[in-house]
Design an enzyme around this catalytic site. Structure first.
Site, short mmCIF file in Angstrom:
data_model
loop_
_atom_site.label_atom_id
_atom_site.label_comp_id
_atom_site.label_asym_id
_atom_site.label_seq_id
_atom_site.Cartn_x
_atom_site.Cartn_y
_atom_site.Cartn_z
N PRO A 229 19.51 -45.88 64.75
CA PRO A 229 18.97 -47.11 65.29
C PRO A 229 20.16 -47.97 65.96
CG PRO A 229 19.28 -47.28 62.94
CD PRO A 229 19.82 -45.98 63.28
N ASP A 399 25.44 -49.27 66.50
CA ASP A 399 24.56 -48.63 65.32
C ASP A 399 24.29 -49.90 64.40
OD1 ASP A 399 23.55 -47.58 62.97
OD2 ASP A 399 25.04 -46.26 62.83
N HIS A 400 22.89 -50.33 64.47
CA HIS A 400 22.60 -51.50 63.55
C HIS A 400 22.75 -51.28 62.26
CE1 HIS A 400 21.06 -55.40 62.85
NE2 HIS A 400 20.78 -55.65 64.30
N ARG A 401 22.76 -50.12 61.63
CA ARG A 401 22.92 -50.28 60.03
C ARG A 401 24.33 -50.52 59.66
NH1 ARG A 401 22.57 -43.73 59.64
NH2 ARG A 401 23.92 -43.96 61.51
N ILE A 402 25.12 -50.78 60.71
CA ILE A 402 26.58 -51.38 59.96
C ILE A 402 26.74 -52.24 60.87
CG2 ILE A 402 27.44 -49.40 58.69
CD1 ILE A 402 28.92 -48.71 61.45
#
Lengths: 427, 367
Positions: A229, A399-402
């Protein structure tokens, strides 16, 4: 005893052979080991010996004709008395088996029936024989499949060579992808997955070019990137000061790429999360060094040489290193660690006049920066005064997870500050 | 030594070079070599054998001349032209033919094929397909004999014979092994089967000094040149070299000048060698020469020799039938002798071959 002289497998890949010439004539006495017949295999013309003493009783497959490996091409009688018996056997053979074994080819060219002993006749035949038909092996195969007389086909290939499409034209079939054509090289499995629907048929005269290894790798990585994502944040950066610095250091061999990489490296040092990556979807992997991968277009592909420790190395060393890497990339001599150890990627299309674009995040990294061209732009300052400043648009995909929006914004702010006050780059 | 042999022949007119039994043994071995190879040609052309097959026709005097002097515990190291060396060493025609057919009854259970004849039982240490790679193996085998004798104090006087061709003699491993063998005084005989052609390259065009035997003295070992088309001359030279090695006096280099009667392999149309040259050597067929010697010296009658030929023909035919009827190796044999422990790599935890798993190549294909 009557034995068969069979079409030999002259190599492991041979499936059928053509009789070039019979060295012996019917009725002649043969001694074990003597050459009897010259056979053209898929590799060479070879003399074929008899494995037994006896008489060549009958020739079943004549000169110029073809027979599959293992088929009887002649009969060998052990004694003179058996010759007649062998002959009648041959007659029955030629009516039954030969019909399917022997492919009709033009009547043997009227050469002398028994060429001089053991002289490899075929070698000279090339030059002094009548016009020799030259066709590609595939064309010959097609001709046989469609029962086209290859002699009657006009060749359009180099030096009049008969090509597969000539045969197809002669056979009255469109050279399309029919069932007989070998399947086109299968597309890499990943693309097949992505486009499971039936593609519309190719336009006539279109061509299919399979991916090179590098292109396959790119394709695979791109499909993989879809599972991450991502989001994008853009930022305008004033480059007047940077441009001035560039003018000064350019004679010392410093490139714009090195300047940008150095600036990105320094900014990343202050925002380690942007230099991190998410390997398993459960944790942050903070990288111990800042390695800036820089996308380079090379002939037929794209590769990302890596400037290692871009934050620590000084600008001049970095420029030198960059030159070295680009040279290696062009000559395809990059070592794996020189293109796959990146922790952050820089992609610059500014030199083409592109003012902004966004990049796809390469798998395994946290962020990628897309740099557009620096252009004179009218800007208003906080007091409402207009001025013209060189401005470039920078767009980071992460990367929007991090990496969250605020992280990226803070990073870009730092980056812009460094570019706008670039003296620290040369320290 | 060649001189010596000639002298012996001329002076000892009364006492012959061989006894009747020896003569018949040599004849039988050479006939076996010849008939076996002719059958190989036929079977190859019938599509029963795969890959490349190199035949020994014409060179029989070398294999027979040397190997028939050896004991079972002596070692032989061969090349890609190895069927006849294996036969001379005592490996059965059945085992060699089955190996060529790729059958489980072959001397390597069908896993080696034409160029890899190996038999532990007969100390046939292998055909080696690559040029020169057998020589270090042979040197090692000779070293182990010496080590057993001198260090382990075992009763061991085994010798090793390494066969290779003229082309190999321009290869580094040849020189390295000559050096080590001379340095350690190893019980080894280096036998060059100089058939004048390295595939299609003439020995004279490829070699700065074509007299290979001269390279022995350069390393401090005797070098001997012998007519490789005469099994009796080869045997004389071999006797001396083998005895020398057994006595612990070190290696010998023997160059046997010979000729192959067929192309390099069965797929070679053999167009590069001059017909006159072929005819010249064909007239010196070592089998015909031995036959002539045996009959002229009243060592054997025509009928005796014919019966040997017939016996061998039957033996070879029988070997073909045996090979034809033998089973193919099981699929499970595929990874045997490839990995030290196939269970670790080739066989998965479920006991099945990993290569049968459709996912086996997944993930590696794109690397």
């Amino acid at each position: 005893k009557i034995r068969e002289i069979f079409m030999p497998a002259l190599s492991s890949t041979m499936t059928e052979g053509k009789i070039v010439s019979w060295i012996k004539t019917e009725g002649e006495k043969l001694a074990k080991g003597e050459s009897v017949v010259v056979v053209e295999s898929d590799k060479a013309d070879m003399d074929v010996e008899t494995f037994y003493d006896g008489y060549l009783a009958a020739i079943v497959v004549g000169e110029g004709e073809t027979a599959p490996v293992g088929a009887a091409i002649g009969l060998l009688a052990e004694t003179e008395a058996e010759i007649e018996e062998a002959k009648s056997k041959a007659a029955s053979k030629s009516s039954s088996s030969v019909a399917e074994a022997v492919v009709p080819s033009p009547p043997p060219v009227t050469s002398s029936p028994a060429p001089a002993i053991a002289q490899p006749a075929p070698v000279t035949a090339v030059s002094d024989g009548p016009r020799k038909t030259v066709a590609t092996p595939y064309a010959k195969k097609l001709a046989k499949q469609h029962k086209v007389d290859i002699e009657s086909v006009a060749g359009t290939g180099p030096f009049g060579r008969i090509t597969a499409s000539d045969v197809e034209t002669a056979a009255g079939i469109a050279p399309s992808k029919s069932s007989i054509a070998p399947p086109p090289p299968p597309p890499p499995p990943v693309t097949a997955k992505a486009t499971t629907t039936n593609l519309p048929p190719l336009l006539p005269d279109s061509s299919i070019v399979p991916f090179t290894a590098m292109q396959s790798a790119v394709s695979k990585n791109m499909i993989e990137s879809l599972s991450v994502p991502t989001f994008r944040v853009g930022y305008p950066v004033n480059t007047d000061a940077l441009d001035a610095l560039y003018e000064k250091v350019k004679p010392k061999g410093v490139t714009m790429t090195a300047l940008l990489a150095k600036a990105a490296g320094m900014a990343l040092a202050q925002h380690p999360v942007v230099n991190a990556s998410c390997k398993d979807g459960k944790s942050f992997s903070y990288n111990s060094s800042i390695n800036i991968a820089v996308a380079v277009a090379i002939n037929g592909g794209l590769i990302t040489p890596v400037l290692q420790d871009a934050d620590k190395l000084d600008l001049y060393l970095l420029s030198q290193k960059w030159k070295e890497l680009v040279g290696k990339a062009r000559s395809k001599q990059l070592q794996p660690h020189e293109y796959n150890s990146g922790t952050f990627t820089l992609s610059n299309l500014g030199m083409f006049g592109v003012d902004r674009f966004d990049a796809i995040l390469p798998p395994g990294q946290g962020a990628i920066m897309a740099v557009g061209a620096s252009k004179p732009t009218v800007v208003a300052d906080k007091d409402g005064f207009f001025s013209v400043k060189n401005t470039m648009l920078v767009n980071v995909t992460a990367d929007h997870r991090i990496v969250y929006g605020a992280d990226l914004a803070a990073f870009l702010q730092t980056f812009a500050k460094i570019i706008e006050n670039p003296d620290s780059l040369t320290l | 030594v060649q001189e010596v042999v000639k002298e012996k022949q001329s002076t000892n007119n009364t006492s012959l070079l061989i006894t009747k039994e020896e003569g018949l043994e040599l004849y039988e071995d050479m006939i076996l070599g010849r008939s076996f190879e002719d059958m190989c040609a036929q079977m190859y052309y019938r599509g029963k054998m795969f890959g490349f097959v190199h035949l020994y026709n014409g060179q029989e005097a070398v294999s027979t001349g040397f190997i028939k002097l050896l004991t079972k515990s002596d070692s032989v190291v061969s090349t890609y032209r190895d069927h006849v060396h294996a036969l001379s060493k005592g490996v059965s025609a059945r085992a060699v033919m089955s190996e060529l057919f790729g059958k489980v009854t072959g001397c390597c259970r069908g896993q080696g094929g034409s160029m890899h004849m190996f038999s532990k039982e007969h100390n046939m240490l292998g055909g080696f397909a690559f040029i020169g790679e057998g020589i270090p193996v042979a040197t090692g085998a000779a070293f182990s004999s010496k080590y057993r004798r001198e260090v382990l104090k075992q009763d061991c006087d085994d010798v090793t014979v390494a066969f290779f061709g003229d082309g190999t003699c321009n290869n580094g491993q040849f020189f390295e092994c000559l050096n080590m063998a001379a340095l350690y005084k190893l019980p080894i005989i280096f036998v060059v089967e100089n058939n004048l052609w390295a595939i299609g390259m003439s020995h004279l065009r490829a070699t700065s000094d074509p007299e290979i035997w001269k390279k022995g003295p350069a390393f401090g070992m005797p070098g001997v040149h012998v007519d490789g088309m005469d099994v009796l001359k080869v045997r004389e030279v071999a006797k001396e070299a083998v005895t020398r090695a057994r006595r612990g006096e070190g290696p010998t280099l023997v160059e046997c000048e010979t000729y192959r009667f067929r192309g390099h392999s069965l797929a070679d149309p053999d167009e590069l060698r001059d017909a006159a040259e072929k005819a010249k050597y064909a007239a010196r067929d070592p089998i015909a020469a031995l036959k002539k010697y045996l009959i002229e010296n009243k060592l054997a009658k025509e009928a005796e020799l014919k019966s040997i030929e017939k016996k061998i023909d039957e033996l070879v035919e029988e070997a073909v039938e045996f090979a034809d009827a033998s089973p193919q190796p099981g699929r499970s044999q595929l990874l045997e002798n490839v990995f030290a422990d196939p269970k670790g790599f080739g066989i998965g935890p479920d006991g099945r071959y990993r290569c049968e798993d459709p996912k086996f190549t997944e993930g590696t294909a794109q690397v």
